[in-house]
Enzyme design. Structure first.
Site, PDB file in Angstrom:
ATOM      1  N   HIS A 230      -8.749 -19.621   3.662  1.00 28.00           N
ATOM      2  CA  HIS A 230      -7.986 -18.364   3.561  1.00 28.00           C
ATOM      3  C   HIS A 230      -7.625 -18.071   2.105  1.00 28.00           C
ATOM      4  O   HIS A 230      -6.453 -17.811   1.778  1.00 28.00           O
ATOM      5  CB  HIS A 230      -6.724 -18.446   4.430  1.00 28.00           C
TER       6      HIS A 230
ATOM      7  N   GLU B 155      -8.243 -22.994  10.088  1.00 25.85           N
ATOM      8  CA  GLU B 155      -9.452 -22.149  10.093  1.00 25.85           C
ATOM      9  C   GLU B 155     -10.272 -22.228   8.809  1.00 25.85           C
ATOM     10  O   GLU B 155     -10.806 -21.210   8.364  1.00 25.85           O
ATOM     11  CB  GLU B 155      -9.050 -20.682  10.331  1.00 25.85           C
TER      12      GLU B 155
ATOM     13  N   ASP C  21      -3.159 -15.578   1.430  1.00 22.16           N
ATOM     14  CA  ASP C  21      -4.256 -15.514   2.401  1.00 22.16           C
ATOM     15  C   ASP C  21      -5.399 -14.729   1.765  1.00 22.16           C
ATOM     16  O   ASP C  21      -5.323 -14.389   0.575  1.00 22.16           O
ATOM     17  CB  ASP C  21      -3.789 -14.870   3.721  1.00 22.16           C
TER      18      ASP C  21
HETATM   19  C1  ACM Z   1      -3.456 -19.192  12.642  1.00 22.09           C
HETATM   20  O1  ACM Z   1      -3.164 -18.315  13.465  1.00 22.09           O
HETATM   21  N1  ACM Z   1      -4.642 -19.182  12.042  1.00 22.09           N
HETATM   22  C2  ACM Z   1      -2.531 -20.242  12.292  1.00 22.09           C
END
Ligand code: ACM
Ligand code: ZN
Length: 617
Positions: A278, A345, A203
């Site tokens: 991410h 995201e 991440d």
């Molecule tokens: C997430 O909580 N972005 C999967």
């Protein structure tokens, strides 16, 4: 004189220790989580003692499940000798001669009666779960107290899971957790019959898996400045040339060790390698993987990173070969069939500005940037498929045209999962409002910091049902199960991770294992009280829970509406008034009329825990 006092003290302590070693106990009632599908308890008792043996049927003492069980029993000073034949003073482990379809691969029967203790199953997995149930029948302090005789009520249990996917996710990027803590997490999962460990390895805040071909992922991407002594979101900026001392990564040998440890507990491990977003840790290590017009200097993050703009360039062929190179090293470490590719995201601002990404879109005749993400994910899916793997992605993968074989993890509510099941994709339900254990578990005024403005109480987790009633029977077959997720932005110690997980993970375990017909909140709440003691005796921290009551209203035949108050933590004492300001202790349902405002205060162990909470009828 002083010496004599020491001697007397020493002898007193020794005497007390001797009394406690070899205590006798009668188990009053069984508190099993998840609740077995069928359980009948009788009023006669089996005595478990050091003379009780273990008969491993046709399996032999080197069978993994027999070895696991023997090791656990040794921890509790109950080392049963292996017997060559069954007897009435035996724990017998039996693999059924013929397959019982009701039990399936994970179910078991457990009988305690005059024939001894018999756990039977179609295979080792079932025996393993039968043994987990058995461990919960022993006194809650078995881990710390030496018992010479344990009287166990006779009982008959038949048990099997409702869902095949009973997952627990751990984010080790936002904060790194070492091998021993991950193993402790796996032990917890096994105890509660959870079987899928979703390991969030990459991440913006750190890359956590050794990749030999791209060493900067570890030399740079796994480390950041240490701000764990400062609140998340309020940390001082990194100093120029400041040492990066916070972080770490798992070596390949450590990954293998953890995967093997999980396998001994019948847990499959799913690694998550996030694409395309991410990825600050990747882009600090290899900035050339960013988009052409992106002149951001990426660094491994140590605080909130929102919106998460870092994204791998979809128009750059070297990004695809980088990802394939990473997968070439990840895949051999994980025997289970799934690789999680993230997909959540990913803010596409950089793609919109990037000539390479726009060219890729044009060349492939894609109509938008979501489709560009879809293309990238399907490319990776096809690549891992050639190595025998399937992908899982967060529900955003539905936006870009997901393949028929991808499994969708529904986190933005249930709707993504419902849409996916309707398309024929497999689904794992993990909607935030029930499953995010990084959210507050109670009133934030009484809790350590967690995700702002969030709340997932134990009761809320218990209300979760991964199976949407509105799907057809054929579509419902695609709902594999659910999982709880522990994101660790605000969680920087193992103790805090446990505090957030427990006891909410117990509720999730019951949701995912037990048939709906045996689910019962009040019954669960009283079992949780026992499990808190058991968990704490086993060196796990448990959270305090929520002291906010809630009410249900029922209209009687006489036309009066009665309010019943409910609470989460066994032992909570509630006071309430309905407008006159005079608090009375709640003992039974009381009458309300339209517009009544119920004001409550909650006490626990004599301390005020929640005040002036209003419930309107
Ligand atoms: C997430 O909580 N972005 C999967
Ligand atoms: Zn680009």
């Amino acid at each position: 004189m002083r010496k004599r006092i020491y001697v007397v003290c020493f002898l007193t302590v020794m005497a007390l220790l001797c009394v406690s070693c070899g205590r006798k106990v009668t188990v009053e009632n069984y508190s099993i989580i998840p609740k077995p599908a069928e359980i009948a308890v009788e009023n006669s008792y089996f005595t478990l003692s050091s003379s009780t043996k273990c008969y491993a049927g046709n399996m032999g003492q080197n069978d993994p499940v027999v070895k696991y069980i023997s090791a656990r029993m040794r921890q509790w000073h109950l080392s049963p000798a292996l017997a060559g034949a069954p007897s009435a003073n035996c724990l017998q482990l039996i693999v059924n001669d013929s397959y019982d379809p009701t039990l399936g691969d994970e179910g078991y029967t457990l009988d305690i009666d005059r024939d001894g203790i018999v756990i039977a199953a179609n295979g080792e997995r079932g025996l393993f779960y039968g043994f987990q149930t058995f461990t919960q029948m022993l006194p809650v302090d078995i881990a710390v107290v030496r018992y010479s005789k344990i009287h166990l009520p006779y009982c008959h249990i038949k048990d099997y899971p409702r869902f095949v996917w009973r997952g627990s996710h751990l984010d080790v990027s936002r904060h790194f957790f070492g091998v021993s803590q991950v193993k402790k997490h796996l032990d917890l999962m096994a105890q509660y019959k959870m079987n899928k460990f979703h390991w969030h390895l990459t991440d913006d805040h750190g890359w956590r898996i050794e990749i030999s071909k791209y060493p900067l992922l570890n030399d740079i991407g796994s480390w950041r400045v240490d701000r764990d002594d400062q609140p998340w979101g309020e940390a001082d900026p990194a100093g120029e040339d400041e040492q990066r001392t916070n972080g770490g990564y798992y070596t390949k040998a450590e990954i293998e060790e953890i995967v093997a440890y999980a396998a001994e507990r019948y847990i499959d491990v799913i690694p998550e390698i996030e694409i395309p977003g991410h990825c600050c840790a990747v882009l600090e290590a290899y900035p050339a993987l960013a988009c052409a017009e992106d002149d951001t200097t990426y660094t491994v993050q140590f605080g909130p990173y929102w919106p998460p703009r870092a994204i791998l360039c979809a128009g750059n062929d070297s990004v695809m070969s980088f990802l394939k190179g990473v997968m070439d090293e990840v895949i051999p470490l994980f025997p289970y069939k799934y690789i999680h590719i993230g997909g959540d995201e990913a803010v596409k601002d950089n793609w919109k500005r990037c000539p390479r990404c726009n060219k890729r879109m044009k060349d492939l005749k894609l109509k938008d940037y979501e489709q560009l993400q879809g293309w990238m994910i399907v490319e990776m899916e096809n690549y891992v498929k050639r190595q025998g793997k399937e992908i899982i992605g967060w529900d955003e993968i539905l936006d870009g045209g997901v393949s028929a074989d991808a499994t969708v993890m529904s986190w933005q509510g249930m709707k993504g999962g419902i849409a996916a099941a309707r398309r024929g994709n497999d689904v794992i339900m993990t909607p935030m409002e029930y499953c995010y254990l990084n959210f507050y578990q109670g009133n934030a005024d009484f809790q350590p910091p967690a995700m702002p403005n969030s709340l997932v109480t134990l009761h809320k987790v218990y209300e979760f049902d991964p199976m949407p009633a509105k799907l057809t029977a054929a579509q419902q077959k695609h709902i594999l199960g659910g999982q709880c997720n522990l994101w660790t932005e605000y969680i920087n110690t193992p103790e805090m991770a446990e505090y957030m997980l427990l006891p909410r993970l117990c509720a999730m375990a019951e949701v995912l294992w037990s048939p709906l017909s045996v689910k019962n909140w009040e019954d669960f709440r009283s079992r949780v009280a026992d499990h808190r003691l058991r968990l704490e005796a086993n060196d796990y921290r448990t959270g305090t829970g929520s002291f906010q009551p809630w009410a249900t209203f029922a209209k009687g035949d006489d036309g009066r509406t009665m309010a019943t108050l409910h609470w989460e933590v066994e032992g909570t004492v509630l006071y309430y008034h309905t407008g006159d300001g005079h608090f009375v202790r709640y003992t039974k349902p009381f009458e309300v009329t339209k517009g009544t405002k119920i004001t409550t205060v909650s006490f626990y162990n004599g301390m005020l825990k929640e005040k002036a909470y209003e419930i309107a009828y």
